[in-house]
Design an enzyme around this catalytic site. Structure first.
Site, PDB file in Angstrom:
ATOM      1  N   ASP A 155      44.199  19.981  48.785  1.00 51.91           N
ATOM      2  CA  ASP A 155      43.709  19.422  47.568  1.00 51.91           C
ATOM      3  C   ASP A 155      42.440  18.635  48.174  1.00 51.91           C
ATOM      4  O   ASP A 155      42.003  18.682  49.350  1.00 51.91           O
ATOM      5  CB  ASP A 155      44.870  18.504  47.027  1.00 51.91           C
ATOM      6  CG  ASP A 155      45.455  17.821  47.804  1.00 51.91           C
ATOM      7  OD1 ASP A 155      44.776  16.974  48.804  1.00 51.91           O
ATOM      8  OD2 ASP A 155      46.510  17.652  47.953  1.00 51.91           O
ATOM      9  N   ASP A 159      46.674  18.994  52.859  1.00 57.58           N
ATOM     10  CA  ASP A 159      47.500  18.473  51.862  1.00 57.58           C
ATOM     11  C   ASP A 159      47.858  16.914  51.729  1.00 57.58           C
ATOM     12  O   ASP A 159      48.417  16.676  52.616  1.00 57.58           O
ATOM     13  CB  ASP A 159      48.888  19.237  51.750  1.00 57.58           C
ATOM     14  CG  ASP A 159      49.694  18.876  50.702  1.00 57.58           C
ATOM     15  OD1 ASP A 159      49.443  18.196  49.741  1.00 57.58           O
ATOM     16  OD2 ASP A 159      50.947  18.968  50.763  1.00 57.58           O
ATOM     17  N   GLU A 217      27.190  36.726  48.092  1.00 55.39           N
ATOM     18  CA  GLU A 217      28.034  37.641  48.630  1.00 55.39           C
ATOM     19  C   GLU A 217      27.649  39.155  47.981  1.00 55.39           C
ATOM     20  O   GLU A 217      27.727  39.465  46.754  1.00 55.39           O
ATOM     21  CB  GLU A 217      29.389  37.333  48.206  1.00 55.39           C
ATOM     22  CG  GLU A 217      30.427  38.379  48.987  1.00 55.39           C
ATOM     23  CD  GLU A 217      32.038  38.278  48.460  1.00 55.39           C
ATOM     24  OE1 GLU A 217      32.832  38.655  49.161  1.00 55.39           O
ATOM     25  OE2 GLU A 217      32.170  38.031  47.287  1.00 55.39           O
ATOM     26  N   ASP A 252      29.853  34.535  44.518  1.00 57.65           N
ATOM     27  CA  ASP A 252      31.019  35.695  44.698  1.00 57.65           C
ATOM     28  C   ASP A 252      30.444  37.101  44.281  1.00 57.65           C
ATOM     29  O   ASP A 252      29.959  37.133  43.046  1.00 57.65           O
ATOM     30  CB  ASP A 252      32.104  35.176  43.993  1.00 57.65           C
ATOM     31  CG  ASP A 252      33.454  36.184  44.581  1.00 57.65           C
ATOM     32  OD1 ASP A 252      33.656  36.259  45.658  1.00 57.65           O
ATOM     33  OD2 ASP A 252      33.804  36.746  43.588  1.00 57.65           O
ATOM     34  N   ASP A 259      52.784  18.535  48.318  1.00 56.28           N
ATOM     35  CA  ASP A 259      53.328  19.464  47.582  1.00 56.28           C
ATOM     36  C   ASP A 259      53.175  20.943  48.187  1.00 56.28           C
ATOM     37  O   ASP A 259      53.396  21.913  47.597  1.00 56.28           O
ATOM     38  CB  ASP A 259      52.809  19.312  46.093  1.00 56.28           C
ATOM     39  CG  ASP A 259      50.919  19.842  46.272  1.00 56.28           C
ATOM     40  OD1 ASP A 259      50.412  19.864  47.317  1.00 56.28           O
ATOM     41  OD2 ASP A 259      50.507  19.776  45.117  1.00 56.28           O
ATOM     42  N   ASN A 261      49.421  15.186  49.205  1.00 60.80           N
ATOM     43  CA  ASN A 261      50.460  14.720  48.310  1.00 60.80           C
ATOM     44  C   ASN A 261      51.601  15.221  48.788  1.00 60.80           C
ATOM     45  O   ASN A 261      52.768  15.002  47.898  1.00 60.80           O
ATOM     46  CB  ASN A 261      50.162  14.734  46.940  1.00 60.80           C
ATOM     47  CG  ASN A 261      49.878  16.288  46.599  1.00 60.80           C
ATOM     48  OD1 ASN A 261      49.783  17.121  47.194  1.00 60.80           O
ATOM     49  ND2 ASN A 261      49.264  16.247  45.293  1.00 60.80           N
ATOM     50  N   HIS A 311      37.131  33.531  54.156  1.00 61.48           N
ATOM     51  CA  HIS A 311      38.628  33.726  53.695  1.00 61.48           C
ATOM     52  C   HIS A 311      39.024  35.177  53.528  1.00 61.48           C
ATOM     53  O   HIS A 311      40.268  35.303  53.119  1.00 61.48           O
ATOM     54  CB  HIS A 311      38.469  32.799  52.366  1.00 61.48           C
ATOM     55  CG  HIS A 311      37.652  33.309  51.382  1.00 61.48           C
ATOM     56  ND1 HIS A 311      36.223  33.490  51.529  1.00 61.48           N
ATOM     57  CD2 HIS A 311      37.657  34.044  50.408  1.00 61.48           C
ATOM     58  CE1 HIS A 311      35.562  34.014  50.574  1.00 61.48           C
ATOM     59  NE2 HIS A 311      36.506  34.474  49.471  1.00 61.48           N
ATOM     60  N   ASP A 312      38.264  36.114  53.636  1.00 59.46           N
ATOM     61  CA  ASP A 312      38.469  37.702  53.375  1.00 59.46           C
ATOM     62  C   ASP A 312      38.714  38.305  54.440  1.00 59.46           C
ATOM     63  O   ASP A 312      38.939  39.555  54.390  1.00 59.46           O
ATOM     64  CB  ASP A 312      37.364  38.139  52.537  1.00 59.46           C
ATOM     65  CG  ASP A 312      37.530  37.700  51.077  1.00 59.46           C
ATOM     66  OD1 ASP A 312      38.620  37.343  50.490  1.00 59.46           O
ATOM     67  OD2 ASP A 312      36.400  37.550  50.338  1.00 59.46           O
ATOM     68  N   ASP A 324      31.570  27.195  45.236  1.00 57.25           N
ATOM     69  CA  ASP A 324      31.740  28.777  45.023  1.00 57.25           C
ATOM     70  C   ASP A 324      31.450  29.208  43.499  1.00 57.25           C
ATOM     71  O   ASP A 324      32.304  28.779  42.780  1.00 57.25           O
ATOM     72  CB  ASP A 324      33.192  29.266  45.549  1.00 57.25           C
ATOM     73  CG  ASP A 324      33.061  30.668  46.239  1.00 57.25           C
ATOM     74  OD1 ASP A 324      32.442  31.470  45.724  1.00 57.25           O
ATOM     75  OD2 ASP A 324      33.727  30.882  47.260  1.00 57.25           O
TER      76      ASP A 324
END
Length: 560
Positions: free
Chosen positions: A29, A21, A256, A199, A25, A23, A328-329, A98
């Site tokens: 990003d 990150d 995928e 995907d 928040d 910034n 990520h899964d 992706d």
């Protein structure tokens, strides 16, 4: 075998929301990724795969896209992306986007129009059906729990969503939809990106009869997979996309593809098929998961070797493998197949060795290179994954399973295991953000982080750097033929790779106990050179018969 740059590359997968990150928040990003490009160059990878960064309401963390030609507000602007692309290319790093085109967000302008009326010009961009006897069109269950159909009062019909109800499936039977996708793909390629990870791409063609699926034991809904995976027109659609767009560029494509065998995969990636370069298979990711009883099974190493070998042999000379333990899964591999306590360092290195020495393009998921582990959040409220939240409602609230049983299951398999923020240093929030992170940081960030490992020559991070460097220096690691040895050994995963007069001998102990290794009689060699090991080993050690220590791995280069 044809040579290609994407066969010789190592890919690093970035989950932008959790990477860095810039910034404050609490959300990673694009500028955060730019900040870390020099680190990725230092690691030695070639390609950066970005999980979705398109405009999205974030029902499924970006896999629900509302505008394919714009950037998610939290991630930055298109100017930020253009700078990222420029800075990556300047460092010799390629960018893989992706592509999510099985479904869109229900906030995409196509769907907003589609649901307005039955005669709207966008109506057939999606899959609409009348209900049966006051119920859904069929009994299919969504991949994220509940029905795969959502009733829409405006037109008194149901639309199909194989995932969340805010992710309506596109109707690829409609030629206009296919042309829209081709336009999106061309737009990004003309911008200068280097390819796509696609995907659930083998779900774009559905069986148009939409029959009921078999309801599994203890299930509430029918299994849709036989009717939405590897459907009747999927190869026609991919050949069309390749012919009209993909083939015009020197790019990398990986699909995928759940529910594929090597034989099915060849239809997607065979060098004479003109569809994709490679696919992600999931057979080895289902080996320890009991989805009916919601439990984790002990790893059956003999079965794992059988699966991995089947893919190595099945794709050899006909297609190309993608190699991964994490994404990520999936849960973190050192917690899953290794030992994330007593033998954390050794098992992380062993698992990396076992994977990276096989034939195929290796994928490193962010944090894997420092041995990031699974997380155990105490409260269900701390989880962000829609599959976990919907699953809790279905399994605990509706079916009455115990809270404790479900929590243990998500400790083992939740997708949020992979989505906790990247651990850069031991400062607050692991150096990921100066704000409040969108999901909690794994509490072990003070012990496991990049800063702690970057200057330690024996760290997991520097071990990954050595593996990547070896791959670039030894063609046998990329193109050598694979042969499994000791297939019935319950403790050791060992195989050879052969190219011309060289042989790679890979030996990995998957247990916390010592294990006896004996070199098969049919392997003869003139001399040997120890390429890499995760323990101190003398190069002149005997390799005919010796004892491997807990999670020990060795790789020898033999002259034969």
């Amino acid at each position: 075998m044809k040579k290609a740059w994407w066969k010789e590359s190592v890919v690093y997968q970035i989950y932008p929301r959790s990477f860095k990150d810039s910034n404050g928040d609490g959300i990673g990003d694009l500028r955060g990724i730019i900040e870390k490009l020099d680190y990725l160059k230092f690691l030695g990878v070639d390609v950066l795969w970005l999980c979705p960064i398109y405009k999205s309401p974030n029902c499924d963390n970006g896999y629900d896209i509302s505008d394919y030609k714009d950037i998610m507000d939290e991630f930055g602007t298109m100017e930020d992306f253009d700078e990222l692309l420029f800075e990556a290319h300047k460092r010799g790093l390629k960018i893989l986007m992706d592509l999510v085109v099985n479904h869109t967000s229900d906030e995409h302008i196509w769907f907003i129009n589609s649901r307005k009326s039955k005669d709207n010009e966008y109506r057939d961009y999606y899959i609409w059906r009348k209900g049966k006897d006051g119920k859904e069109p069929n009994n299919w269950g969504s991949s994220f729990s509940g029905s795969a159909w959502e009733y829409d009062e405006a037109t008194d019909m149901y639309y199909l969503h194989c995932f969340a109800k805010k992710q309506p499936d596109l109707n690829w039977e409609n030629e206009k939809v296919r042309k829209e996708v081709q336009d999106i793909v061309k737009w990004w390629l003309d911008k200068g990106i280097d390819g796509f990870r696609m995907d659930v791409i083998n779900m774009i063609s559905k069986d148009q009869r939409f029959p009921d699926g078999i309801v599994p034991e203890g299930g509430l809904y029918g299994d849709m997979s036989p009717y939405v995976m590897n459907g009747p027109r999927v190869h026609e659609y991919l050949k069309e996309l390749n012919e009209k767009v993909l083939s015009k560029y020197d790019i990398m494509t990986v699909g995928e593809t759940p529910c594929v065998t090597p034989e099915i995969a060849i239809d997607y990636v065979g060098e004479d098929r003109n569809e994709l370069n490679m696919v992600f298979s999931f057979e080895h990711m289902d080996i320890d998961k009991d989805v009916i009883n919601l439990t984790k099974k002990p790893l059956d190493l003999v079965e794992l070797k059988k699966i991995m070998s089947k893919w190595q042999k099945g794709m050899s000379d006909r297609g190309w493998n993608s190699l991964y333990w994490n994404n990520h899964d999936q849960p973190r591999v050192v917690s899953r197949f290794g030992n994330d306590t007593e033998y954390w360092d050794k098992s992380a290195k062993m698992l990396a060795t076992c994977l990276h020495m096989q034939q195929g393009t290796p994928y490193i998921y962010q944090g894997e290179e420092i041995g990031m582990t699974n997380v155990r959040f105490q409260d269900i409220e701390d989880y962000r994954d829609i599959a976990v939240i919907n699953g809790y409602n279905e399994e605990v609230i509706i079916k009455g399973r115990s809270h404790e049983q479900y929590m243990q299951y998500i400790y083992d398999f939740s997708r949020d295991n992979a989505r906790t923020p990247m651990q850069w240093d031991d400062s607050d929030n692991g150096g990921f953000t100066t704000g409040k992170p969108w999901i909690k940081v794994n509490p072990n960030y003070t012990k496991i982080n990049v800063a702690k490992q970057i200057g330690d020559k024996d760290s997991i991070l520097n071990y990954y750097r050595r593996l990547i460097k070896l791959r670039k220096e030894n063609e046998i690691i990329i193109y050598g033929d694979f042969e499994l040895i000791l297939p019935d050994d319950k403790n050791i995963f060992s195989y050879t790779r052969k190219l011309n007069d060289e042989m790679l001998l890979v030996i990995c102990n998957f247990t916390s106990n010592n294990a006896e290794f004996s070199l098969p009689d049919n392997i003869n060699y003139v001399n040997k050179n120890l390429l890499i090991s995760n323990y101190d080993v003398a190069n002149d050690d005997n390799i005919e018969n010796f004892e491997l220590r807990a999670y020990e791995s060795r790789v020898y280069l033999l002259k034969v």
